[in-house]
Design a protein around this motif. Sequence first.
Motif, mmCIF file in Angstrom:
data_model
loop_
_atom_site.group_PDB
_atom_site.id
_atom_site.type_symbol
_atom_site.label_atom_id
_atom_site.label_comp_id
_atom_site.label_asym_id
_atom_site.label_seq_id
_atom_site.Cartn_x
_atom_site.Cartn_y
_atom_site.Cartn_z
ATOM 1 N N ASN A 142 -3.050 -3.105 2.318
ATOM 2 C CA ASN A 142 -2.314 -1.843 2.370
ATOM 3 C C ASN A 142 -1.666 -1.600 1.005
ATOM 4 O O ASN A 142 -0.634 -2.181 0.685
ATOM 5 C CB ASN A 142 -1.254 -1.916 3.474
ATOM 6 N N PRO A 143 -2.277 -0.738 0.159
ATOM 7 C CA PRO A 143 -1.832 -0.615 -1.238
ATOM 8 C C PRO A 143 -0.447 0.003 -1.362
ATOM 9 O O PRO A 143 0.031 0.685 -0.459
ATOM 10 C CB PRO A 143 -2.891 0.311 -1.846
ATOM 11 N N LEU A 144 0.193 -0.246 -2.502
ATOM 12 C CA LEU A 144 1.577 0.191 -2.751
ATOM 13 C C LEU A 144 1.591 1.415 -3.666
ATOM 14 O O LEU A 144 0.676 1.611 -4.470
ATOM 15 C CB LEU A 144 2.355 -0.941 -3.419
ATOM 16 N N LEU A 167 -8.496 -1.395 -4.760
ATOM 17 C CA LEU A 167 -9.199 -0.099 -4.784
ATOM 18 C C LEU A 167 -9.299 0.417 -6.226
ATOM 19 O O LEU A 167 -8.535 -0.002 -7.104
ATOM 20 C CB LEU A 167 -8.448 0.922 -3.925
ATOM 21 N N THR A 185 -8.551 3.347 -6.908
ATOM 22 C CA THR A 185 -7.640 4.494 -6.839
ATOM 23 C C THR A 185 -6.209 3.972 -6.962
ATOM 24 O O THR A 185 -5.963 2.778 -6.785
ATOM 25 C CB THR A 185 -7.794 5.227 -5.492
ATOM 26 N N ALA A 187 -1.948 5.241 -6.127
ATOM 27 C CA ALA A 187 -0.993 6.221 -5.598
ATOM 28 C C ALA A 187 0.204 6.282 -6.542
ATOM 29 O O ALA A 187 0.755 5.242 -6.910
ATOM 30 C CB ALA A 187 -0.541 5.815 -4.196
ATOM 31 N N PRO A 205 7.562 -0.226 -2.113
ATOM 32 C CA PRO A 205 7.353 0.133 -0.706
ATOM 33 C C PRO A 205 8.681 0.079 0.033
ATOM 34 O O PRO A 205 9.632 -0.558 -0.449
ATOM 35 C CB PRO A 205 6.407 -0.966 -0.200
ATOM 36 N N SER A 206 8.758 0.747 1.151
ATOM 37 C CA SER A 206 9.996 0.753 1.929
ATOM 38 C C SER A 206 10.475 -0.672 2.164
ATOM 39 O O SER A 206 9.676 -1.570 2.440
ATOM 40 C CB SER A 206 9.757 1.472 3.256
ATOM 41 N N ARG A 233 -9.079 3.472 4.029
ATOM 42 C CA ARG A 233 -8.776 4.389 2.935
ATOM 43 C C ARG A 233 -7.325 4.828 3.000
ATOM 44 O O ARG A 233 -6.783 5.337 2.042
ATOM 45 C CB ARG A 233 -9.678 5.642 3.008
ATOM 46 N N PRO A 243 -4.335 3.030 4.780
ATOM 47 C CA PRO A 243 -3.890 1.965 5.670
ATOM 48 C C PRO A 243 -2.521 2.206 6.306
ATOM 49 O O PRO A 243 -2.194 1.580 7.293
ATOM 50 C CB PRO A 243 -3.831 0.735 4.747
#
Length: 293
Positions: free
Chosen positions: A34-36, A88, A90, A92, A115-116, A192, A194
Motif C-alpha cells: 500500500n504505497p505512501l 510501482l 507511479t 502520489a 501516512p495517517s 492499483r 490499495p
Amino acid sequence: MILPTETVYGLAGDAATPLSVAAIYSAKGRPQFNPLIAHLADLASAEKVAQFDDRARKLAQAFWPGPLTLVLPVKAGGQVCDLARAGLDTVAVRVPAHPVALAVLAAFGGPVVAPSANQSGRPSPTTLADAVAETGQAAQVALEGGSCRVGLESTVVSLLDEPRLLRPGAVTRAEIEALIGPLSEAEADAHRSPGRMTRHYAPRAPVRLNVLSPLPGEAYLAFGPATGPVPAGVTVWNLSPSASLSEAAARLFVDLRAADASHPTAISVAPIPQSGLGEAINDRLARAAGWIG
Ligand code: AMP
Ligand code: MG
C-alpha cells in the motif's frame, strides 16, 4: 515525526530513505503493497519527483496547498524510494495546507512520506493526542498543530490515463470535474488503489449506517437538528447540529473514537447526504462498517 496537516495527523519520514519508510510501515502495521503519499513544499518540488502533464498542473495550481493528492508517473531520478511507492512506477504527491507541515517540508527540502498516524485499519487521528496514542512510540518528535481543519484524508486522483477518483475527499468530484472534465471510477483492481481495502477507518465496535432509530446500548452519531428525545440507553454525538458537511467531516474521526471509547454494543450513524463533501464522509463510514472494499 508526528506531523500535523490540514487533513489528518501523519507519521512522517524521509521518502528517500528506505529504512525510514520501512519504520513507518512497521509502526502502522501497514502492508508494504500500500504505497505512501509524498508530501512536498510546493509544485516546483513536486515536479522533481513526478511527471506532470497539463491536467496535473491545472489541478495543482487550483488546489495546492490543499487536500488533493495526484497519482502520476514517477520521474526518473526522483527522490521517492521504491518502498514508498510499493515498487510501482507511479508516485502520489501532495502539497499540504497546514503551516506547520509547510514549514517542516520547506526546511527539509526533499519529499516526505506522511501516512495517517494511526494503526493500519483504524480511524485516522485528527488531534495530536490521538496521533501519539496510535503511533507515538515510533516517533522521536511530535508537533502540535491543533485540531485538523478538514479531518478526512485527501482526495486522491489518478492521472495515469483517464482521470480517476481513487478516494473522495474535501476537494470534491464536482470541483475537479469543473477543471479537467469527467472522472472515471477507481479500477476494481485493488492493487492499483490499495487504500480501497475493506474495513478501513474502523473503530472496535461494529458500525451500522443510515440509522434513524438507534437501539438501547448503542452509541449514535447524529447529523442535523435533534428531532425528538434521545431513546433510553443511547449516547448521542452530533456530527453537526446545523447539518454542515464540513463540520461533520472535521468531527467524524474524533466522534467515532469517543463513541467507541464508551464501549457501545454498536455505533449507529444517521444518514448523511451524498452531495459535495458527503461523498467522502459516506466513503469513510462505509469502510468503517466494512461495507465496501
Ligand atoms: P494514506 O497514506 O493511507 O492516506 O493513503 C494513500 C493513498 O494513496 C492510498 O489509498 C494509496 O492507495 C494511494 N496511493 C499512493 N501512492 C499511489 C500510487 N503510486 N498509485 C496509486 N495509488 C497510490
Ligand atoms: Mg491512512
